[in-house]
Design a protein around this motif. Sequence first.
Motif, PDB file in Angstrom:
ATOM      1  N   VAL A   3       1.463   4.872   0.380  1.00 57.50           N
ATOM      2  CA  VAL A   3       0.758   6.004   1.002  1.00 57.50           C
ATOM      3  C   VAL A   3       1.616   7.258   0.849  1.00 57.50           C
ATOM      4  CG1 VAL A   3      -0.299   6.880   3.121  1.00 57.50           C
ATOM      5  CG2 VAL A   3      -0.198   4.419   2.714  1.00 57.50           C
TER       6      VAL A   3
ATOM      7  N   ILE B 175      -9.353   4.153   5.589  1.00 63.27           N
ATOM      8  CA  ILE B 175      -9.238   2.728   5.252  1.00 63.27           C
ATOM      9  C   ILE B 175      -9.503   1.919   6.519  1.00 63.27           C
ATOM     10  CG2 ILE B 175      -7.723   0.933   4.332  1.00 63.27           C
ATOM     11  CD1 ILE B 175      -6.189   3.094   2.860  1.00 63.27           C
TER      12      ILE B 175
ATOM     13  N   PRO C 224       1.919  -1.097   4.472  1.00 63.12           N
ATOM     14  CA  PRO C 224       1.987   0.330   4.109  1.00 63.12           C
ATOM     15  C   PRO C 224       3.429   0.764   3.894  1.00 63.12           C
ATOM     16  CG  PRO C 224       0.838  -0.024   6.218  1.00 63.12           C
ATOM     17  CD  PRO C 224       1.560  -1.285   5.878  1.00 63.12           C
TER      18      PRO C 224
ATOM     19  N   CYS D   5       0.868  -1.184   0.000  1.00 62.13           N
ATOM     20  CA  CYS D   5       0.000   0.000   0.000  1.00 62.13           C
ATOM     21  C   CYS D   5       0.902   1.230   0.000  1.00 62.13           C
ATOM     22  CB  CYS D   5      -0.909   0.010   1.227  1.00 62.13           C
ATOM     23  SG  CYS D   5      -2.027   1.417   1.239  1.00 62.13           S
TER      24      CYS D   5
ATOM     25  N   LEU E 235      -7.556   4.103  -2.808  1.00 65.10           N
ATOM     26  CA  LEU E 235      -8.351   3.243  -1.931  1.00 65.10           C
ATOM     27  C   LEU E 235      -9.149   4.035  -0.896  1.00 65.10           C
ATOM     28  CD1 LEU E 235      -8.400   0.175  -2.080  1.00 65.10           C
ATOM     29  CD2 LEU E 235      -6.826   0.075  -0.173  1.00 65.10           C
TER      30      LEU E 235
ATOM     31  N   ALA F 135      -1.932  -1.245  -3.709  1.00 66.97           N
ATOM     32  CA  ALA F 135      -2.947  -0.230  -3.408  1.00 66.97           C
ATOM     33  C   ALA F 135      -2.263   1.128  -3.261  1.00 66.97           C
ATOM     34  CB  ALA F 135      -3.668  -0.596  -2.114  1.00 66.97           C
ATOM     35  N   THR F 136      -2.974   2.196  -3.585  1.00 64.90           N
ATOM     36  CA  THR F 136      -2.436   3.536  -3.332  1.00 64.90           C
ATOM     37  C   THR F 136      -3.459   4.329  -2.529  1.00 64.90           C
ATOM     38  OG1 THR F 136      -3.382   4.633  -5.283  1.00 64.90           O
ATOM     39  CG2 THR F 136      -1.274   3.510  -5.587  1.00 64.90           C
TER      40      THR F 136
ATOM     41  N   LEU G 232      -6.321  -2.503   6.491  1.00 65.81           N
ATOM     42  CA  LEU G 232      -4.949  -2.025   6.723  1.00 65.81           C
ATOM     43  C   LEU G 232      -4.063  -3.134   7.278  1.00 65.81           C
ATOM     44  CD1 LEU G 232      -4.805   1.553   8.289  1.00 65.81           C
ATOM     45  CD2 LEU G 232      -3.676   0.717   6.235  1.00 65.81           C
TER      46      LEU G 232
ATOM     47  N   THR H  89      -4.345   7.071   5.334  1.00 65.42           N
ATOM     48  CA  THR H  89      -4.967   5.801   5.733  1.00 65.42           C
ATOM     49  C   THR H  89      -6.167   6.000   6.671  1.00 65.42           C
ATOM     50  OG1 THR H  89      -3.374   5.641   7.540  1.00 65.42           O
ATOM     51  CG2 THR H  89      -2.830   4.495   5.497  1.00 65.42           C
TER      52      THR H  89
ATOM     53  N   LEU I 214      -2.459  -5.108   4.600  1.00 63.73           N
ATOM     54  CA  LEU I 214      -1.587  -4.375   3.672  1.00 63.73           C
ATOM     55  C   LEU I 214      -0.217  -4.139   4.290  1.00 63.73           C
ATOM     56  CD1 LEU I 214      -4.110  -1.573   2.628  1.00 63.73           C
ATOM     57  CD2 LEU I 214      -3.476  -3.524   1.232  1.00 63.73           C
TER      58      LEU I 214
END
Length: 283
Positions: A56, A179, A189, A54, A126, A171-172, A184, A176, A187
């Motif tokens: 972020v 989400i 991050p 993910c 996301l 995922a982008t 989370l 967060t 994922l």
Amino acid sequence: LDLQHASEILHKNHYGLEMVKDRILEYLAVLKLQLDKNKNAGDGGQSMRAPILCLVGLVGTGKTTLAYSIAEAMGRKFVRIPFGGMSSALELRGQSRVRPDAEVGLVMKAMRHAESKNPVILLDELDRVSEQARGDIMGVLVELLDPEQNAAFTDHYLDYPFNLSEVLFVATANNTTHIATAVLDRLEPIQMPSYTDQEKIKIGKDYILPKLLRQSGLTAQQLQVAEDVWPKIVRPLGFDSGIRSLERTVNGICRKVARLIVEGKGQSFSVTSDNVKEFLPSY
């Protein structure tokens, strides 16, 4: 799987971001070892579950383009599923064939477009799903991103379990906050840092300018930018975390030079600190 080639592609398209690149190369190394081991053993063996990354970061820091580079480095097909404004979980899961307007969900459509069992699927933005459908969509994502569950992902339209365990999901998100915790948790991050002025100068010189020159039909001889001008190009209007403003500024310079050449006012131009105002209208 050639790790050297993958590393070259990642470095060619992106400057910095070492942590993200290392994570991809580590995954490729494990995948290569497993493939070699399974080849020697002569059986299918234990398949390696793909990491679910993910990315972020703030706007313009290269999250989406990095996902493209990951697919290119791995030699896999690339599909993007946009989540911005998604208003129903049925868009992901598909609709039962009982409905007159039933269709397959976006996940199975992505697999169909990729025509491959192990593509890179980008779950873009996301955190931008619509407020009222967030709970339902996050519920589908829990199953989609859980390696124990996505080996038998069932689309309502197909009504048959499909194995998604070999898919690499990326995922982008800008943050967060929106989400769900359960999503989370599944994922990994990875923080995409904002670029400093020095990094932007390097990116502008080595990545953006050559690309925009090609797109504008110019050559490196027709437009040259002096070294001391770059700080002014990078920060004409204050701080910006990403590189989109920088790209627009350089694009503006390229368009101006292209027009001057077509109007016959010269064949090559050099941007220096003396004439920078002519090329940078906002400076």
